[in-house]
Design a protein around this motif. Structure first.
Motif, PDB file in Angstrom:
ATOM      1  N   GLY A 138       0.910  -1.392  -0.140  1.00  0.00           N
ATOM      2  CA  GLY A 138      -0.121  -0.138   0.543  1.00  0.00           C
ATOM      3  C   GLY A 138       1.007   1.447  -0.036  1.00  0.00           C
ATOM      4  O   GLY A 138       1.869   0.955   0.136  1.00  0.00           O
ATOM      5  N   ILE A 139       0.073   2.739   0.182  1.00  0.00           N
ATOM      6  CA  ILE A 139       0.749   3.850   0.311  1.00  0.00           C
ATOM      7  C   ILE A 139       0.272   4.307   1.354  1.00  0.00           C
ATOM      8  O   ILE A 139      -0.551   4.203   1.764  1.00  0.00           O
ATOM      9  CB  ILE A 139       0.654   4.333  -1.211  1.00  0.00           C
ATOM     10  CG1 ILE A 139       0.386   4.200  -2.339  1.00  0.00           C
ATOM     11  CG2 ILE A 139       1.037   6.078  -0.780  1.00  0.00           C
ATOM     12  CD1 ILE A 139       2.470   3.471  -2.734  1.00  0.00           C
ATOM     13  N   LYS A 140       1.409   4.989   2.365  1.00  0.00           N
ATOM     14  CA  LYS A 140       1.059   5.791   3.402  1.00  0.00           C
ATOM     15  C   LYS A 140       1.575   7.094   3.399  1.00  0.00           C
ATOM     16  O   LYS A 140       2.880   7.452   2.759  1.00  0.00           O
ATOM     17  CB  LYS A 140       1.756   5.319   4.866  1.00  0.00           C
ATOM     18  CG  LYS A 140       0.956   4.372   5.213  1.00  0.00           C
ATOM     19  CD  LYS A 140       1.270   3.339   6.391  1.00  0.00           C
ATOM     20  CE  LYS A 140       0.617   2.472   7.395  1.00  0.00           C
ATOM     21  NZ  LYS A 140       0.609   2.009   8.408  1.00  0.00           N
ATOM     22  N   GLU A 141       1.094   7.946   3.591  1.00  0.00           N
ATOM     23  CA  GLU A 141       1.318   9.516   3.152  1.00  0.00           C
ATOM     24  C   GLU A 141       0.574  10.334   4.981  1.00  0.00           C
ATOM     25  O   GLU A 141       0.394   9.918   5.425  1.00  0.00           O
ATOM     26  CB  GLU A 141      -0.506  10.094   2.342  1.00  0.00           C
ATOM     27  CG  GLU A 141       0.256  10.000   1.157  1.00  0.00           C
ATOM     28  CD  GLU A 141      -1.235  10.977   0.204  1.00  0.00           C
ATOM     29  OE1 GLU A 141      -0.695  11.279  -0.561  1.00  0.00           O
ATOM     30  OE2 GLU A 141      -1.939  10.798   0.597  1.00  0.00           O
ATOM     31  N   PHE A 142       1.958  11.040   4.959  1.00  0.00           N
ATOM     32  CA  PHE A 142       2.122  11.211   6.394  1.00  0.00           C
ATOM     33  C   PHE A 142       2.743  13.378   5.995  1.00  0.00           C
ATOM     34  O   PHE A 142       3.030  13.341   5.759  1.00  0.00           O
ATOM     35  CB  PHE A 142       3.807  11.098   6.753  1.00  0.00           C
ATOM     36  CG  PHE A 142       3.940   9.262   7.861  1.00  0.00           C
ATOM     37  CD1 PHE A 142       3.318   9.853   9.193  1.00  0.00           C
ATOM     38  CD2 PHE A 142       3.897   8.107   6.873  1.00  0.00           C
ATOM     39  CE1 PHE A 142       3.359   8.199   9.376  1.00  0.00           C
ATOM     40  CE2 PHE A 142       3.856   7.399   7.312  1.00  0.00           C
ATOM     41  CZ  PHE A 142       3.667   6.618   8.514  1.00  0.00           C
ATOM     42  N   VAL A 143       1.454  13.651   7.472  1.00  0.00           N
ATOM     43  CA  VAL A 143       2.137  15.489   7.781  1.00  0.00           C
ATOM     44  C   VAL A 143       2.996  15.313   8.698  1.00  0.00           C
ATOM     45  O   VAL A 143       2.780  14.211   9.557  1.00  0.00           O
ATOM     46  CB  VAL A 143       0.468  15.677   8.054  1.00  0.00           C
ATOM     47  CG1 VAL A 143       1.183  16.398   8.283  1.00  0.00           C
ATOM     48  CG2 VAL A 143      -0.211  15.644   6.608  1.00  0.00           C
ATOM     49  N   LEU A 144       4.385  15.721   8.787  1.00  0.00           N
ATOM     50  CA  LEU A 144       5.091  16.016   9.864  1.00  0.00           C
ATOM     51  C   LEU A 144       5.042  17.383  10.371  1.00  0.00           C
ATOM     52  O   LEU A 144       5.264  18.161   9.344  1.00  0.00           O
ATOM     53  CB  LEU A 144       6.410  15.298   9.498  1.00  0.00           C
ATOM     54  CG  LEU A 144       6.505  13.013   8.948  1.00  0.00           C
ATOM     55  CD1 LEU A 144       7.952  13.867   8.710  1.00  0.00           C
ATOM     56  CD2 LEU A 144       5.902  12.855  10.307  1.00  0.00           C
ATOM     57  N   ILE A 145       5.068  17.198  12.080  1.00  0.00           N
ATOM     58  CA  ILE A 145       5.212  18.918  12.157  1.00  0.00           C
ATOM     59  C   ILE A 145       5.980  19.155  13.098  1.00  0.00           C
ATOM     60  O   ILE A 145       5.681  17.572  14.255  1.00  0.00           O
ATOM     61  CB  ILE A 145       3.606  19.447  13.150  1.00  0.00           C
ATOM     62  CG1 ILE A 145       3.181  19.629  11.912  1.00  0.00           C
ATOM     63  CG2 ILE A 145       3.772  20.673  13.409  1.00  0.00           C
ATOM     64  CD1 ILE A 145       1.337  19.999  12.011  1.00  0.00           C
ATOM     65  N   PRO A 146       7.382  19.556  12.978  1.00  0.00           N
ATOM     66  CA  PRO A 146       8.263  19.772  14.043  1.00  0.00           C
ATOM     67  C   PRO A 146       8.143  19.842  15.695  1.00  0.00           C
ATOM     68  O   PRO A 146       6.943  20.500  15.908  1.00  0.00           O
ATOM     69  CB  PRO A 146       9.066  20.907  13.996  1.00  0.00           C
ATOM     70  CG  PRO A 146       8.770  21.568  12.380  1.00  0.00           C
ATOM     71  CD  PRO A 146       7.821  20.407  12.377  1.00  0.00           C
ATOM     72  N   PRO A 147       8.562  19.144  16.470  1.00  0.00           N
ATOM     73  CA  PRO A 147       7.920  19.556  18.177  1.00  0.00           C
ATOM     74  C   PRO A 147       7.438  20.776  18.341  1.00  0.00           C
ATOM     75  O   PRO A 147       7.404  21.011  18.915  1.00  0.00           O
ATOM     76  CB  PRO A 147       9.109  18.691  18.735  1.00  0.00           C
ATOM     77  CG  PRO A 147      10.363  18.621  17.680  1.00  0.00           C
ATOM     78  CD  PRO A 147       9.706  18.386  16.533  1.00  0.00           C
ATOM     79  N   GLU A 148       8.794  21.891  18.288  1.00  0.00           N
ATOM     80  CA  GLU A 148       8.446  22.978  18.184  1.00  0.00           C
ATOM     81  C   GLU A 148       7.535  23.797  18.553  1.00  0.00           C
ATOM     82  O   GLU A 148       6.828  24.932  18.851  1.00  0.00           O
ATOM     83  CB  GLU A 148       9.984  23.851  18.339  1.00  0.00           C
ATOM     84  CG  GLU A 148       9.568  24.410  16.743  1.00  0.00           C
ATOM     85  CD  GLU A 148      10.808  23.641  15.856  1.00  0.00           C
ATOM     86  OE1 GLU A 148      11.513  23.961  14.940  1.00  0.00           O
ATOM     87  OE2 GLU A 148      10.876  22.389  16.291  1.00  0.00           O
ATOM     88  N   TYR A 149       6.565  23.195  17.800  1.00  0.00           N
ATOM     89  CA  TYR A 149       5.377  24.051  17.428  1.00  0.00           C
ATOM     90  C   TYR A 149       4.066  23.032  18.071  1.00  0.00           C
ATOM     91  O   TYR A 149       2.867  23.572  18.268  1.00  0.00           O
ATOM     92  CB  TYR A 149       4.772  23.371  16.126  1.00  0.00           C
ATOM     93  CG  TYR A 149       4.951  24.127  15.065  1.00  0.00           C
ATOM     94  CD1 TYR A 149       5.493  26.013  14.923  1.00  0.00           C
ATOM     95  CD2 TYR A 149       6.722  24.393  14.063  1.00  0.00           C
ATOM     96  CE1 TYR A 149       6.034  26.659  13.671  1.00  0.00           C
ATOM     97  CE2 TYR A 149       7.747  24.901  14.070  1.00  0.00           C
ATOM     98  CZ  TYR A 149       6.633  26.310  13.540  1.00  0.00           C
ATOM     99  OH  TYR A 149       7.835  27.118  12.962  1.00  0.00           O
ATOM    100  N   ILE A 150       4.080  22.150  19.824  1.00  0.00           N
ATOM    101  CA  ILE A 150       3.513  21.584  19.857  1.00  0.00           C
ATOM    102  C   ILE A 150       2.820  22.730  20.811  1.00  0.00           C
ATOM    103  O   ILE A 150       1.045  22.601  21.031  1.00  0.00           O
ATOM    104  CB  ILE A 150       4.048  20.665  20.792  1.00  0.00           C
ATOM    105  CG1 ILE A 150       4.307  18.964  20.291  1.00  0.00           C
ATOM    106  CG2 ILE A 150       3.265  20.218  22.225  1.00  0.00           C
ATOM    107  CD1 ILE A 150       5.470  18.740  21.252  1.00  0.00           C
TER     108      ILE A 150
END
Length: 427
Positions: free
Chosen positions: A181-193
């Motif tokens: 299959g395919i997976k699409e990730f959205v990644l956001i740096p931890p400094e934006y928690i």
């Protein structure tokens, strides 16, 4: 920063047409284009390079083809093979492919899941069954230096596609590999928690509808940069501790991730010539050690004198945990310590594993009692915890329940990782 976000929220509420808000009530990531790609490499680094370039610097990386050609990629694509080989393995299902962390779960077998998953709204999320661990290959980047000693969990994620996770963080280092299959990730740096806003009960996820992001209730999302990552069969994505992420799957989809605790790389545990590290080893050759998360947690709060104090742990947790509770947790780990635990004691693997089992009987007691009632038969309980430190014959809870406790702790730590000590002298 929080004041500025409040002002932004007020201005949005008073003078802005909601339809003009970038990304409002649209899928996550619609508020702005993604940043340039994360690092993508076409080979698997040796364990030292992986630690120095990626884990040690909290840098995500996509390793293309990292597990290509392994049995999981070549054989697990066939449902008949999975049913014949692992059909009797017990598995847990989540009902509903759009994750909300409060949905129903179901217990079944791999064979039964394979009969149902193409036509039902279900998602297999389970510790990797023991029978499958011989065919799951751990890539060379994790095969020496200490990684395998800190493996906490290995999960399998299996669906017909169309799953959508909540926006969340993990309390561990995470290597997610895909076999089909395919997976699409959205990644956001931890400094934006904190900019995104408060998590749900400090449990590592956000009350944000990933298909329709409400920018009036989460105005900080409009300022958040993000990275798009597409993972294909044979690829492995490293997601460092505390990186915020959302994942969507497409097509028949089977992925596996390994979570491990932070540790200090130990060069002496690798061959002198790192080229001698094998390309793969079966997961079955290693012991998953969920108790190592306890060592990491208490090392994180240890003071210069080498002790962890109950008041320091309490300061990181939600209000439902009080001083008496924390003193009891410490006493379960080291009877008579009175809220002051010498962290070096946890370096003894036998001691750590024993005390972890005791702690498991303390976490989420109401859930344990429900499980206990389910296990009753005419002759009484089938199995129970008979430890003297706990009142009542109560079934020991799962690692997932302990994981919830540790995540609540981890999400409130200031984000500065400490090296886990490797000897008493380091304390």
């Amino acid at each position: 920063m929080r004041f500025l976000i409040l002002l932004q929220f007020i201005s949005i509420s008073i003078g802005t047409n909601q339809d003009d808000l970038p990304g409002h009530m649209q899928p996550i990531g619609s508020h702005r284009p993604p940043e340039e790609s994360i690092l993508v490499i076409n080979s698997v680094p040796d364990p030292l390079e992986f630690y120095e370039k990626y884990m040690g610097t909290h840098t995500p990386v996509l390793m293309k083809g990292a597990i290509a050609g392994t049995p999981a990629v070549t054989k697990w694509i066939n449902d008949e093979y999975l049913s014949d080989s692992f059909g009797e393995e017990p598995v847990d299902l989540e009902v509903g492919k759009k994750e909300n962390r409060t949905g129903d779960t179901d217990e079944t077998t791999m064979a039964e899941f394979l009969k149902r998953y193409k036509s039902e709204d279900i998602y297999l999320v389970n510790d990797m069954p023991m029978g499958m661990q011989q065919e799951w290959m751990v890539p060379r980047c994790l095969l020496c230096g200490g990684y395998t000693e800190y493996f906490n969990f290995c999960y399998i994620w299996f669906s017909s596609g169309g799953t959508k996770s909540v926006l969340h963080t993990d309390a561990y280092q995470n290597l997610h590999c895909l076999t089909s299959g395919i997976k699409e990730f959205v990644l956001i740096p931890p400094e934006y928690i904190e900019i995104i806003g408060p998590e749900h009960g400090l449990q590592g996820y956000y009350d944000i509808d990933v298909e329709k992001v409400n920018m009036t209730s989460h105005p900080g999302m409009m300022e958040v940069p993000w990275y798009y990552v597409r993972v294909e069969p044979g690829d492995c994505l490293f997601i460092p501790f505390n990186w915020i992420h959302h994942v969507a799957s497409h097509g028949r989809n089977l992925g596996v991730n390994i979570w491990w605790s932070w540790f200090e790389f130990q060069r002496k545990k690798c061959p002198e010539d790192l080229s001698e590290v094998p390309p793969f080893m079966p997961l079955a050759q290693f012991k998953l050690r969920p108790e190592k998360q306890i060592l990491a947690m208490f090392t994180d709060i240890a003071r210069d004198d080498g002790y962890a104090y109950a008041e320091d742990l309490l300061a990181t947790l939600p209000p439902e945990y009080d001083k008496e509770t924390m003193l009891h947790v410490f006493d379960l780990l080291d009877p008579g310590c009175n809220g002051k635990l010498l962290v070096s004691k946890l370096l003894d693997d036998e001691f750590l594993e024993e005390r972890y089992q005791v702690l498991r009987a303390f976490i989420e007691p109401s859930d344990i009692e429900d499980q206990y009632e389910d296990d009753m038969d005419d002759d009484g309980p089938i199995s129970y915890n008979n430890n003297d430190d706990w009142d009542g014959d109560i079934q020991v809870p799962s690692e997932a329940e302990v994981n919830k406790f540790v995540k609540r702790y981890s999400r409130e730590v200031d984000g500065e990782d400490r090296d886990v000590p490797t000897s008493h002298n380091e304390l």
